[in-house]
Design an enzyme around this catalytic site. Structure first.
Site, PDB file in Angstrom:
ATOM      1  N   HIS A  66      -2.171  -5.408   1.492  1.00 12.19           N
ATOM      2  CA  HIS A  66      -3.486  -6.021   1.240  1.00 12.19           C
ATOM      3  C   HIS A  66      -3.291  -7.475   0.823  1.00 12.19           C
ATOM      4  CE1 HIS A  66      -7.472  -6.881  -0.361  1.00 12.19           C
ATOM      5  NE2 HIS A  66      -6.824  -7.470  -1.355  1.00 12.19           N
ATOM      6  N   GLU A  68      -9.860 -10.382  -7.582  1.00 17.53           N
ATOM      7  CA  GLU A  68      -8.844  -9.335  -7.415  1.00 17.53           C
ATOM      8  C   GLU A  68      -7.671  -9.523  -8.391  1.00 17.53           C
ATOM      9  OE1 GLU A  68      -7.970  -9.307  -3.185  1.00 17.53           O
ATOM     10  OE2 GLU A  68      -9.998  -8.593  -2.719  1.00 17.53           O
ATOM     11  N   TYR A  93     -12.593  -2.311  -4.021  1.00 17.92           N
ATOM     12  CA  TYR A  93     -13.119  -2.422  -2.648  1.00 17.92           C
ATOM     13  C   TYR A  93     -14.650  -2.313  -2.647  1.00 17.92           C
ATOM     14  CZ  TYR A  93      -8.693  -2.250   0.070  1.00 17.92           C
ATOM     15  OH  TYR A  93      -7.482  -2.532   0.677  1.00 17.92           O
ATOM     16  N   LYS A 146       0.830  -1.208   0.000  1.00 12.45           N
ATOM     17  CA  LYS A 146       0.000   0.000   0.000  1.00 12.45           C
ATOM     18  C   LYS A 146       0.870   1.267   0.000  1.00 12.45           C
ATOM     19  CE  LYS A 146      -4.108  -2.106   2.144  1.00 12.45           C
ATOM     20  NZ  LYS A 146      -5.094  -2.016   3.269  1.00 12.45           N
ATOM     21  N   ASN A 170      -2.235   0.277   6.880  1.00  6.36           N
ATOM     22  CA  ASN A 170      -1.731  -1.012   7.364  1.00  6.36           C
ATOM     23  C   ASN A 170      -0.820  -1.750   6.370  1.00  6.36           C
ATOM     24  OD1 ASN A 170      -3.727  -1.744   5.614  1.00  6.36           O
ATOM     25  ND2 ASN A 170      -4.961  -2.871   7.102  1.00  6.36           N
TER      26      ASN A 170
HETATM   27  P1  DAT Z   1      -8.353  -6.621   5.296  1.00  7.08           P
HETATM   28  O1  DAT Z   1      -7.544  -5.608   4.520  1.00  7.08           O
HETATM   29  O2  DAT Z   1      -7.568  -7.207   6.436  1.00  7.08           O
HETATM   30  O3  DAT Z   1      -8.970  -7.681   4.412  1.00  7.08           O
HETATM   31  P2  DAT Z   1     -10.986  -5.401   5.444  1.00  7.08           P
HETATM   32  O4  DAT Z   1     -11.293  -6.082   4.162  1.00  7.08           O
HETATM   33  O5  DAT Z   1     -11.959  -5.567   6.564  1.00  7.08           O
HETATM   34  O6  DAT Z   1      -9.538  -5.821   6.001  1.00  7.08           O
HETATM   35  O7  DAT Z   1     -10.842  -3.827   5.200  1.00  7.08           O
HETATM   36  C1  DAT Z   1     -10.159  -3.345   4.051  1.00  7.08           C
HETATM   37  C2  DAT Z   1      -9.263  -2.206   4.461  1.00  7.08           C
HETATM   38  O8  DAT Z   1     -10.072  -1.106   4.916  1.00  7.08           O
HETATM   39  C3  DAT Z   1      -8.330  -2.515   5.635  1.00  7.08           C
HETATM   40  O9  DAT Z   1      -7.126  -3.104   5.218  1.00  7.08           O
HETATM   41  C4  DAT Z   1      -8.104  -1.147   6.231  1.00  7.08           C
HETATM   42  C5  DAT Z   1      -9.427  -0.439   6.002  1.00  7.08           C
HETATM   43  N1  DAT Z   1     -10.287  -0.526   7.188  1.00  7.08           N
HETATM   44  C6  DAT Z   1     -11.009  -1.600   7.604  1.00  7.08           C
HETATM   45  N2  DAT Z   1     -11.676  -1.338   8.740  1.00  7.08           N
HETATM   46  C7  DAT Z   1     -11.367  -0.046   9.061  1.00  7.08           C
HETATM   47  C8  DAT Z   1     -11.732   0.821  10.118  1.00  7.08           C
HETATM   48  N3  DAT Z   1     -12.544   0.420  11.092  1.00  7.08           N
HETATM   49  N4  DAT Z   1     -11.197   2.074  10.124  1.00  7.08           N
HETATM   50  C9  DAT Z   1     -10.373   2.506   9.134  1.00  7.08           C
HETATM   51  N5  DAT Z   1      -9.992   1.722   8.102  1.00  7.08           N
HETATM   52  C10 DAT Z   1     -10.473   0.476   8.056  1.00  7.08           C
HETATM   53 MG    MG Z   2     -10.453  -7.585   3.026  1.00  8.83          MG
END
Ligand code: DAT
Ligand code: MG
Length: 139
Positions: free
Chosen positions: A117, A128, A51, A11, A114
């Site tokens: 991905h 994806e 997304y 990222k 973070n």
């Molecule tokens: P992952 O990337 O572990 O699959 P996800 O699909 O639930 O997690 O969410 C996609 C991304 O969105 C994640 O990497 C970071 C962001 N994100 C998720 N939950 C969030 C939150 N509560 N606040 C801010 N960003 C968030």
């Molecule tokens: Mg995810």
């Protein structure tokens, strides 16, 4: 376990901080193979399609701004059980809860920043990978 392909992103925060090499090294040292790789910038439209499951959620605007703020490295990874293995290497979504030594613990700073991905299941991996890579761009 079957040979799988999964999709990975370094990222914008991790690219900007100069961690591309360390992340690719961790992938290769884990035994996963990089079979597709490119550096590009996402646009809001590309991010929304990618997304799609998160569009409309409270954090989506922040997520889109972050993902479009600078270059990203897009990769296709291959190996036995690659989807789960790559998720384990990354660690939990929230870097504060990610296991010691995991990539998100090492390079992430915040749940919204973070570092990496990874696809979460076979259907997402298929979508994806094909969203960003043609067959010609994968070995
Ligand atoms: P992952 O990337 O572990 O699959 P996800 O699909 O639930 O997690 O969410 C996609 C991304 O969105 C994640 O990497 C970071 C962001 N994100 C998720 N939950 C969030 C939150 N509560 N606040 C801010 N960003 C968030
Ligand atoms: Mg995810």
């Amino acid at each position: 376990m079957a040979i799988e392909r999964t999709f990975a992103i370094v990222k914008p925060d991790a690219v900007q901080a100069g961690h591309i090499g360390e992340i690719v090294t961790a992938i290769e040292q884990s035994g996963l193979k990089v079979v597709g790789l490119k550096l590009t910038c996402l646009t809001p439209a590309l991010c929304q399609g990618f997304y799609h499951e998160h569009v409309g959620k409270g954090f989506y605007a922040e997520l889109e701004a972050f993902m479009c703020e600078g270059p990203v490295v897009l990769m296709v990874l291959e190996g036995e059980g690659a989807i789960l293995r790559w998720r384990e290497l990354m660690g939990a979504t929230n870097p504060a809860q990610a296991a010691d030594g995991s990539l998100r613990q090492r390079f992430g700073t915040h749940i919204g920043r973070n570092a990496t991905h990874g696809s979460d299941k076979p259907e997402s991996a298929k979508f994806e990978v094909s969203y960003f890579f043609s067959a010609f761009e994968q070995q």
